[in-house]
Motif scaffolding. Structure first.
Motif, PDB file in Angstrom:
ATOM      1  N   ARG A 121     -58.303 -23.215 -53.497  1.00  0.00           N
ATOM      2  CA  ARG A 121     -58.612 -24.065 -52.343  1.00  0.00           C
ATOM      3  C   ARG A 121     -60.042 -23.827 -51.867  1.00  0.00           C
ATOM      4  N   LEU A 122     -60.467 -22.555 -51.822  1.00  0.00           N
ATOM      5  CA  LEU A 122     -61.832 -22.241 -51.400  1.00  0.00           C
ATOM      6  C   LEU A 122     -62.851 -22.824 -52.377  1.00  0.00           C
ATOM      7  N   MET A 123     -62.554 -22.750 -53.677  1.00  0.00           N
ATOM      8  CA  MET A 123     -63.458 -23.328 -54.667  1.00  0.00           C
ATOM      9  C   MET A 123     -63.525 -24.843 -54.504  1.00  0.00           C
ATOM     10  N   ALA A 124     -62.390 -25.466 -54.295  1.00  0.00           N
ATOM     11  CA  ALA A 124     -62.367 -26.923 -54.111  1.00  0.00           C
ATOM     12  C   ALA A 124     -63.165 -27.313 -52.869  1.00  0.00           C
ATOM     13  N   SER A 125     -63.015 -26.570 -51.801  1.00  0.00           N
ATOM     14  CA  SER A 125     -63.763 -26.863 -50.577  1.00  0.00           C
ATOM     15  C   SER A 125     -65.259 -26.719 -50.797  1.00  0.00           C
ATOM     16  N   THR A 126     -65.653 -25.701 -51.536  1.00  0.00           N
ATOM     17  CA  THR A 126     -67.070 -25.509 -51.859  1.00  0.00           C
ATOM     18  C   THR A 126     -67.596 -26.676 -52.684  1.00  0.00           C
TER      19      THR A 126
END
Length: 159
Positions: free
Chosen positions: A90-95
């Motif tokens: 999720r953090l990678m997708a948000s980035t």
């Protein structure tokens, strides 16, 4: 443990629980997923158009071709399907989504639009809706969102 069904399939085409998918799906983007990154989008739109407004419109052509190849590592889908806001995926997708939005903001600025940040947010929401619609099987989602995007671009204030 309570198992929940998620809105995406594993790369093997099997519906799976969130826990199982997280073990199967890569945490780091695969080469197939590179197209969903800012650089992939930049490359795709600069092949289609030379002016910033044309490049903005070309984002829908790029997404349409990517969706035809599948949704692996699509940040729009990962961000929606992963309920844990602190998970690595999720953090990678948000980035990735932030980087795409900053590229859209740059194009809006180069196109002479007022409030490029607000425009980029609205444009990305249209892209997100198009991808989610396509993911849900709506063959007209991306062309319809592209049409709405054209109306947004034409009606947005200029400096």
């Amino acid at each position: 443990l309570e198992f929940r069904r998620v809105l995406f399939r594993s790369r093997y085409g099997l519906w799976c629980t969130r826990q199982t998918c997280l073990r199967v799906a890569p945490i780091h983007p695969s080469p197939a997923g590179d197209r969903w990154h800012r650089k992939g989008l930049e490359d795709a739109v600069t092949r289609e158009a030379t002016d910033p407004a044309g490049q903005l419109l070309a984002t829908f052509l790029a997404v349409e071709s990517w969706v035809a190849d599948g949704f692996e590592d699509c940040p729009f889908i990962v961000a929606m399907a992963e309920p844990d806001r602190k998970s690595p995926r999720r953090l990678m997708a948000s980035t990735q989504l932030d980087a795409i939005r900053s590229f859209l903001e740059l194009l809006a600025d180069l196109a002479g639009l007022t409030d490029p940040a607000q425009f980029a947010m609205a444009w990305q929401m249209l892209l997100r809706g198009a991808v989610v619609g396509a993911f849900n099987g709506d063959a007209d989602a991306i062309p319809a969102a592209g049409h709405a995007a054209r109306l947004l671009l034409d009606g947005w204030g200029r400096r």
